[in-house]
Design a protein around this motif. Sequence first.
Motif, mmCIF file in Angstrom:
data_model
loop_
_atom_site.group_PDB
_atom_site.id
_atom_site.type_symbol
_atom_site.label_atom_id
_atom_site.label_comp_id
_atom_site.label_asym_id
_atom_site.label_seq_id
_atom_site.Cartn_x
_atom_site.Cartn_y
_atom_site.Cartn_z
ATOM 1 N N MET A 1 23.592 -70.479 60.895
ATOM 2 C CA MET A 1 23.517 -71.796 61.631
ATOM 3 C C MET A 1 22.434 -72.165 62.293
ATOM 4 S SD MET A 1 25.198 -70.340 65.409
ATOM 5 C CE MET A 1 24.463 -71.779 66.608
ATOM 6 N N LEU A 2 22.497 -73.290 62.915
ATOM 7 C CA LEU A 2 21.172 -73.704 63.562
ATOM 8 C C LEU A 2 21.604 -74.385 64.874
ATOM 9 C CD1 LEU A 2 18.050 -75.005 63.408
ATOM 10 C CD2 LEU A 2 19.161 -77.214 62.993
ATOM 11 N N GLY A 3 20.828 -73.841 66.099
ATOM 12 C CA GLY A 3 21.246 -74.033 67.364
ATOM 13 C C GLY A 3 19.796 -74.424 67.910
ATOM 14 N N TRP A 4 19.731 -74.680 69.149
ATOM 15 C CA TRP A 4 18.422 -75.170 69.987
ATOM 16 C C TRP A 4 18.199 -74.423 71.252
ATOM 17 C CZ3 TRP A 4 15.642 -78.994 67.467
ATOM 18 C CH2 TRP A 4 16.279 -79.644 66.366
ATOM 19 N N MET A 5 16.860 -74.013 71.432
ATOM 20 C CA MET A 5 16.590 -73.296 72.456
ATOM 21 C C MET A 5 15.339 -74.087 73.205
ATOM 22 S SD MET A 5 16.452 -69.562 71.005
ATOM 23 C CE MET A 5 17.774 -68.613 70.389
ATOM 24 N N GLY B 1 32.235 -61.843 63.187
ATOM 25 C CA GLY B 1 33.432 -63.129 62.999
ATOM 26 C C GLY B 1 32.427 -64.430 62.556
ATOM 27 N N ALA B 2 33.060 -65.449 62.589
ATOM 28 C CA ALA B 2 32.568 -66.638 62.121
ATOM 29 C C ALA B 2 31.275 -67.185 63.118
ATOM 30 C CB ALA B 2 33.615 -67.923 62.089
ATOM 31 N N ALA B 3 30.117 -67.635 62.421
ATOM 32 C CA ALA B 3 29.325 -68.360 63.100
ATOM 33 C C ALA B 3 29.394 -69.868 63.402
ATOM 34 C CB ALA B 3 28.056 -68.230 62.049
ATOM 35 N N CYS B 4 30.279 -70.507 62.782
ATOM 36 C CA CYS B 4 30.686 -71.979 62.834
ATOM 37 C C CYS B 4 31.900 -72.196 63.701
ATOM 38 C CB CYS B 4 30.570 -72.518 61.484
ATOM 39 S SG CYS B 4 30.718 -74.456 61.563
ATOM 40 N N THR C 1 33.835 -74.363 63.406
ATOM 41 C CA THR C 1 35.028 -74.707 62.590
ATOM 42 C C THR C 1 36.030 -73.505 62.138
ATOM 43 O OG1 THR C 1 33.770 -74.598 60.510
ATOM 44 C CG2 THR C 1 33.771 -76.747 61.627
ATOM 45 N N GLY C 2 35.058 -72.438 62.567
ATOM 46 C CA GLY C 2 35.898 -71.188 61.848
ATOM 47 C C GLY C 2 35.129 -70.452 60.594
ATOM 48 N N ASP C 3 34.281 -71.260 59.908
ATOM 49 C CA ASP C 3 33.799 -70.818 58.604
ATOM 50 C C ASP C 3 32.729 -69.851 59.105
ATOM 51 O OD1 ASP C 3 34.845 -72.598 56.666
ATOM 52 O OD2 ASP C 3 33.570 -74.301 57.030
ATOM 53 N N ARG C 4 32.444 -68.882 58.177
ATOM 54 C CA ARG C 4 31.395 -68.149 58.143
ATOM 55 C C ARG C 4 30.085 -68.290 58.516
ATOM 56 N NH1 ARG C 4 29.713 -62.700 59.426
ATOM 57 N NH2 ARG C 4 27.976 -62.357 58.387
ATOM 58 N N THR C 5 29.622 -69.528 58.011
ATOM 59 C CA THR C 5 28.248 -70.256 58.348
ATOM 60 C C THR C 5 28.517 -71.507 58.605
ATOM 61 O OG1 THR C 5 27.423 -70.995 56.415
ATOM 62 C CG2 THR C 5 27.234 -68.648 56.520
ATOM 63 N N CYS C 6 27.652 -72.227 59.072
ATOM 64 C CA CYS C 6 27.802 -73.775 59.115
ATOM 65 C C CYS C 6 27.415 -74.347 58.080
ATOM 66 C CB CYS C 6 26.884 -74.189 60.432
ATOM 67 S SG CYS C 6 27.335 -73.534 61.929
ATOM 68 N N PHE C 7 27.006 -73.932 56.897
ATOM 69 C CA PHE C 7 26.748 -74.346 55.513
ATOM 70 C C PHE C 7 27.451 -74.116 54.524
ATOM 71 C CE2 PHE C 7 22.804 -73.580 58.376
ATOM 72 C CZ PHE C 7 22.375 -74.872 58.285
ATOM 73 N N ASP C 8 28.863 -73.744 54.883
ATOM 74 C CA ASP C 8 29.815 -73.339 53.724
ATOM 75 C C ASP C 8 30.557 -74.489 53.454
ATOM 76 O OD1 ASP C 8 29.250 -70.597 53.911
ATOM 77 O OD2 ASP C 8 30.746 -69.992 55.133
ATOM 78 N N ALA C 9 30.928 -75.712 54.023
ATOM 79 C CA ALA C 9 32.006 -76.457 53.887
ATOM 80 C C ALA C 9 31.338 -77.766 52.873
ATOM 81 C CB ALA C 9 32.454 -76.991 54.980
ATOM 82 N N ASP C 10 30.055 -77.885 53.244
ATOM 83 C CA ASP C 10 29.469 -79.239 52.382
ATOM 84 C C ASP C 10 28.229 -78.941 51.843
ATOM 85 O OD1 ASP C 10 29.431 -81.881 52.025
ATOM 86 O OD2 ASP C 10 28.753 -82.167 54.129
ATOM 87 N N VAL C 11 28.648 -78.214 50.491
ATOM 88 C CA VAL C 11 27.699 -77.904 49.826
ATOM 89 C C VAL C 11 27.131 -79.184 48.906
ATOM 90 C CG1 VAL C 11 26.807 -76.650 47.722
ATOM 91 C CG2 VAL C 11 28.235 -75.535 49.700
ATOM 92 N N LEU C 12 25.809 -79.564 49.044
ATOM 93 C CA LEU C 12 25.553 -80.876 48.136
ATOM 94 C C LEU C 12 25.076 -80.565 46.831
ATOM 95 C CD1 LEU C 12 23.545 -82.623 51.013
ATOM 96 C CD2 LEU C 12 26.228 -83.022 50.439
ATOM 97 N N LEU C 13 24.486 -79.426 46.706
ATOM 98 C CA LEU C 13 23.973 -78.781 45.348
ATOM 99 C C LEU C 13 24.160 -77.362 45.087
ATOM 100 C CD1 LEU C 13 22.266 -79.984 42.713
ATOM 101 C CD2 LEU C 13 20.317 -79.496 44.056
ATOM 102 N N LYS C 14 24.764 -77.131 44.056
ATOM 103 C CA LYS C 14 24.906 -75.665 44.010
ATOM 104 C C LYS C 14 24.385 -75.144 42.648
ATOM 105 C CE LYS C 14 28.547 -72.317 44.065
ATOM 106 N NZ LYS C 14 29.800 -71.942 44.536
#
Length: 137
Positions: free
Chosen positions: A40-44, A101-104, A106-119
């Motif tokens: 994930m990406l967060g802000w500090m 557990g999930a990082a996202c 939404t319950g996904d493992r990562t915040c980058f799992d659900a919307d893959v633009l190029l694989k």
Amino acid sequence: MTSTPPPSSLDPEIAARLKRGTDGLVPAVAQQYDTGEVLMLGWMDDEALHRTLTTGRCTYWSRSRQEYWVKGDTSGHVQHVKSVSLDCDADTVLVRVDQVGAACHTGDRTCFDADVLLKDAGTGPGTTDSGVPAGDQ
């Protein structure tokens, strides 16, 4: 008139190195320490970084709620800090964690799992077997 950030307990030597955005924040990338998986990406801000460095748990600044949040306090999906690094420009923090557990949110493992633009882009014509573009070896 320039506003000054609120006082923080962050080590002044670290604070002096940070290059913050106009909002006083730096992006913080959370990465699974043993697999390299980007979670994930967060802000500090300075205080969130101080808390992360001293508590062993990731603390972020919520831009929407305008408050600190410790990853996992409400969800149980804790990030145990293994290491913290600055990138070469000192404008991004990499926090290597052991994610429970999930990082996202939404319950996904990562915040980058659900919307893959190029694989698997590096496996088509014009690349070597290792995925490196031909001529770039």
